[in-house]
Every structure is written in C-alpha cells, then in structure tokens.
Design a protein around this motif. Structure first.
Motif, PDB file in Angstrom:
ATOM      1  N   LYS A  64     -41.940  13.368 -13.153  1.00  0.00           N
ATOM      2  CA  LYS A  64     -41.589  13.288 -11.537  1.00  0.00           C
ATOM      3  C   LYS A  64     -40.002  12.259 -11.308  1.00  0.00           C
ATOM      4  O   LYS A  64     -39.733  11.498 -12.810  1.00  0.00           O
ATOM      5  CB  LYS A  64     -42.487  12.241 -11.005  1.00  0.00           C
ATOM      6  CG  LYS A  64     -43.793  13.304 -10.913  1.00  0.00           C
ATOM      7  CD  LYS A  64     -43.757  14.727 -10.326  1.00  0.00           C
ATOM      8  CE  LYS A  64     -44.977  15.457 -10.598  1.00  0.00           C
ATOM      9  NZ  LYS A  64     -44.928  16.873  -9.901  1.00  0.00           N
ATOM     10  N   GLN A  66     -39.529  10.112  -9.881  1.00  0.00           N
ATOM     11  CA  GLN A  66     -39.485   8.969  -8.962  1.00  0.00           C
ATOM     12  C   GLN A  66     -39.481   7.850 -10.693  1.00  0.00           C
ATOM     13  O   GLN A  66     -39.069   6.816 -10.863  1.00  0.00           O
ATOM     14  CB  GLN A  66     -40.828   8.687  -8.608  1.00  0.00           C
ATOM     15  CG  GLN A  66     -40.647   7.524  -8.341  1.00  0.00           C
ATOM     16  CD  GLN A  66     -39.716   6.647  -7.394  1.00  0.00           C
ATOM     17  OE1 GLN A  66     -39.287   6.920  -6.856  1.00  0.00           O
ATOM     18  NE2 GLN A  66     -40.292   5.449  -7.972  1.00  0.00           N
ATOM     19  N   GLN A  67     -40.345   8.460 -11.847  1.00  0.00           N
ATOM     20  CA  GLN A  67     -40.301   7.992 -13.435  1.00  0.00           C
ATOM     21  C   GLN A  67     -39.232   7.620 -14.057  1.00  0.00           C
ATOM     22  O   GLN A  67     -38.870   6.355 -14.632  1.00  0.00           O
ATOM     23  CB  GLN A  67     -40.993   9.024 -13.778  1.00  0.00           C
ATOM     24  CG  GLN A  67     -42.460   9.258 -13.717  1.00  0.00           C
ATOM     25  CD  GLN A  67     -42.837  10.361 -15.001  1.00  0.00           C
ATOM     26  OE1 GLN A  67     -42.297  11.403 -14.512  1.00  0.00           O
ATOM     27  NE2 GLN A  67     -44.439   9.997 -14.617  1.00  0.00           N
ATOM     28  N   LEU A  69     -36.743   6.185 -11.595  1.00  0.00           N
ATOM     29  CA  LEU A  69     -36.161   5.470 -11.225  1.00  0.00           C
ATOM     30  C   LEU A  69     -36.689   4.409 -11.619  1.00  0.00           C
ATOM     31  O   LEU A  69     -36.358   2.859 -12.093  1.00  0.00           O
ATOM     32  CB  LEU A  69     -36.420   5.571  -9.633  1.00  0.00           C
ATOM     33  CG  LEU A  69     -35.892   6.089  -8.976  1.00  0.00           C
ATOM     34  CD1 LEU A  69     -35.854   6.452  -7.721  1.00  0.00           C
ATOM     35  CD2 LEU A  69     -34.304   6.426  -9.301  1.00  0.00           C
ATOM     36  N   GLU A  71     -41.866   2.975 -11.940  1.00  0.00           N
ATOM     37  CA  GLU A  71     -43.168   3.228 -11.944  1.00  0.00           C
ATOM     38  C   GLU A  71     -43.589   1.733 -11.288  1.00  0.00           C
ATOM     39  O   GLU A  71     -43.673   0.982 -12.319  1.00  0.00           O
ATOM     40  CB  GLU A  71     -43.317   4.103 -13.005  1.00  0.00           C
ATOM     41  CG  GLU A  71     -42.997   4.894 -13.022  1.00  0.00           C
ATOM     42  CD  GLU A  71     -43.814   5.886 -14.398  1.00  0.00           C
ATOM     43  OE1 GLU A  71     -45.392   6.869 -13.965  1.00  0.00           O
ATOM     44  OE2 GLU A  71     -43.438   5.990 -15.087  1.00  0.00           O
ATOM     45  N   ASP A 127     -34.298  16.090  -6.072  1.00  0.00           N
ATOM     46  CA  ASP A 127     -35.109  14.624  -5.580  1.00  0.00           C
ATOM     47  C   ASP A 127     -34.339  13.532  -6.296  1.00  0.00           C
ATOM     48  O   ASP A 127     -34.388  11.902  -5.879  1.00  0.00           O
ATOM     49  CB  ASP A 127     -36.313  13.861  -6.180  1.00  0.00           C
ATOM     50  CG  ASP A 127     -37.587  15.297  -5.878  1.00  0.00           C
ATOM     51  OD1 ASP A 127     -37.093  15.403  -4.594  1.00  0.00           O
ATOM     52  OD2 ASP A 127     -38.010  15.236  -5.879  1.00  0.00           O
ATOM     53  N   GLU A 131     -29.230   9.819  -5.782  1.00  0.00           N
ATOM     54  CA  GLU A 131     -29.095   8.213  -6.296  1.00  0.00           C
ATOM     55  C   GLU A 131     -27.665   8.750  -7.973  1.00  0.00           C
ATOM     56  O   GLU A 131     -27.607   7.630  -8.275  1.00  0.00           O
ATOM     57  CB  GLU A 131     -30.426   8.173  -7.394  1.00  0.00           C
ATOM     58  CG  GLU A 131     -32.135   7.211  -6.080  1.00  0.00           C
ATOM     59  CD  GLU A 131     -32.641   8.346  -5.313  1.00  0.00           C
ATOM     60  OE1 GLU A 131     -33.361   8.571  -5.127  1.00  0.00           O
ATOM     61  OE2 GLU A 131     -31.725   9.756  -5.952  1.00  0.00           O
TER      62      GLU A 131
END
Length: 279
Positions: A64, A66-67, A69, A71, A127, A131
C-alpha cells in the motif's frame, strides 16, 4: 550532476539523456522495458556513479502507498498501555518510517528506487501523486509535516503489467529500455565476462537472437537470461561450432537457462520433429 554510465553498466545515449533530464527537472524517472533489461540495476548504477546512497522500495501485490510514508502500530500501543509501559506516552514510539520518509529525511541527495510499481493495486500510483510532486506529507498521529530538504532522485520501474494512471504519468519523465541489439549485448557480455572467446560470443548470440525471434514463443529470453546461458556455456566449455548448427534440429544446449515454461520447450521439440520429418 551528470550520469554517463559506469564500467559495469552499458547505458546507451538515450538512457543517459533520460536520467539526466529527470535529474535536471527534479521529476521521477519512469523506466519501462522487458523483464531482465536492467531497469532495477540502473538505479543502483546511477547511485554508484553519482556517489549517492540508495533507498530501495520493492513493490508487491499487497503493498500500500501508505507503507512508503509510515506505518502506525496501534496494536502494539494498545498492548503496551494494558501492560503499563511508559512508552505509550509518546506516539512516535509506534511509528515506523517508510522508504519515502527515509529518503526525505536523509538530509542529502539520495537515489530512491520504487521497483515494479505495476505490481501494486491500480490506485497505488495515484495515492503517491502529491507526495512525489511536493516531496512532503503529513503525519496525522503527531501533527508534523515531513518535507524533503533535498529532493531525492526518484527512479520508478515498471514491467508494463498494467497501465499507470495518466495523472501519474504526467508527473514523470518516461524512458523505455529497448532490448539491446547484438553489438550492445556483446559489450554487456564482455563487461560481465572479460576475456571470453569472441567465437563463443558470436555463436551464442546468433542462436540467442534466433530463439528470441522464433514465431510462437511465449516468453522471449531476456538479457539476464542470456548472461546466465553464456556463463553456463563457458563453464561447460561448449565448442562454438556446436552452437552454429541449425537451431531447429534440437533444443538449444542448456535450454533451461533460456526457456522458462513447458509451452516453449514443447514448441522447440515440435520444430525439431518437423525438421526431421522434412529430411
């Protein structure tokens, strides 16, 4: 800061232009090409040539965005609170930095490799749009913003297993690594196996390209497979004359290094059978 290849990596002019353009534009470099054409190795060689550290993020089907960035381990924090551990008072103890965070926080220019981005879910590239564009993200648990003081050189590889979103592509500099021609592949072989007999290289690569061009072949052998095959030919001390025979008369010698599924093996067996019948 210019990339001009290394002694261990043969880069053509177009590839060097692409790398240097991405560096100048401070845009991610999206590299596509057949598996085994040196996309991942490119990032390592860019880092080596420019004297930079490399951070590698290998993408899987379950990865994912988010990983990349960070966890937040809420389960461990809950467990520690039940045990009365004082660490629970600082949420930072339960935040694990991802690869993007590491690259942003490095304090100096690094090479960030996002390898095989097309393995992830289709929404994965979207996603990461903001960033990678702004080189910053917000950590909601602590309220801080992580911003890159020095923009990393971002190299993203794809095997073209799925299409990437247009919005993501607009933010990248794109380069497709074409399969090397015979002269380039000869130079690559000589880099890996210095001193190899020229007669063996010529015979091996002649048959290698004939195999790649065989109609009906499901998986064409790649550069890395060619190197493995030639390494075996050297180890087995195969006579170059044995490779100059008609490739349709039999399976290639040590074919397991080149043919990676039973359909292609059966294809060459059928070609050999048909050639024998025509005699």
């Amino acid at each position: 800061m210019q990339f001009s290849g290394t002694a261990d990596y043969i880069a053509d002019k177009d590839l060097m232009v692409a790398v240097n353009a991405a560096i100048a534009l401070e845009r991610p470099l999206l590299v596509k090409g057949e598996p085994g054409t040196g996309k991942t190795e490119l990032a390592r060689q860019v880092a080596a040539a420019l004297g930079l550290d490399m951070i590698e993020w290998s993408i899987k089907s379950t990865t994912k965005a988010q990983q990349g960035l960070y966890e937040y381990d809420a389960v461990s924090r809950l467990r520690d609170s039940q045990l009365g551990d004082a660490r629970v008072n600082d949420v930072r103890n339960y935040i694990r930095q991802g690869k993007l965070w590491q690259a942003f926080a490095a304090g100096e220019k690094t090479v960030l490799l996002i390898d095989e981005i097309d393995k992830a879910d289709i929404e994965f590239p979207n996603d990461l749009l903001q960033e990678l564009d702004r080189m910053e993200f917000h950590v909601y648990e602590t309220g801080e913003t992580v911003k890159a003081a020095v923009r990393p050189i971002v190299i993203i590889t794809s095997n073209n297993e799925k299409e990437l979103p247009d919005a993501f592509l607009r933010r990248c500099f794109f380069h497709y690594i074409r399969f090397p021609d015979a002269d380039t592949l000869t130079r690559i072989v000589e880099v890996h196996y210095p001193g190899i007999k020229q007669a063996l290289i010529r015979s091996a690569l002649t048959q290698f390209y004939e195999i790649r061009e065989t109609p009906g072949l499901r998986k064409k052998p790649s550069t890395s497979e060619a190197l493995d095959w030639i390494r075996l030919l050297v180890a087995e001390d195969v006579d170059p004359a044995d490779l100059r025979a008609d490739p349709k008369q039999a399976l290639p010698k040590l074919h397991g290094a080149l043919l990676k599924n039973e359909q292609d093996v059966h294809l060459f067996e059928r070609l050999a059978f048909m050639a024998r019948r025509e005699r």
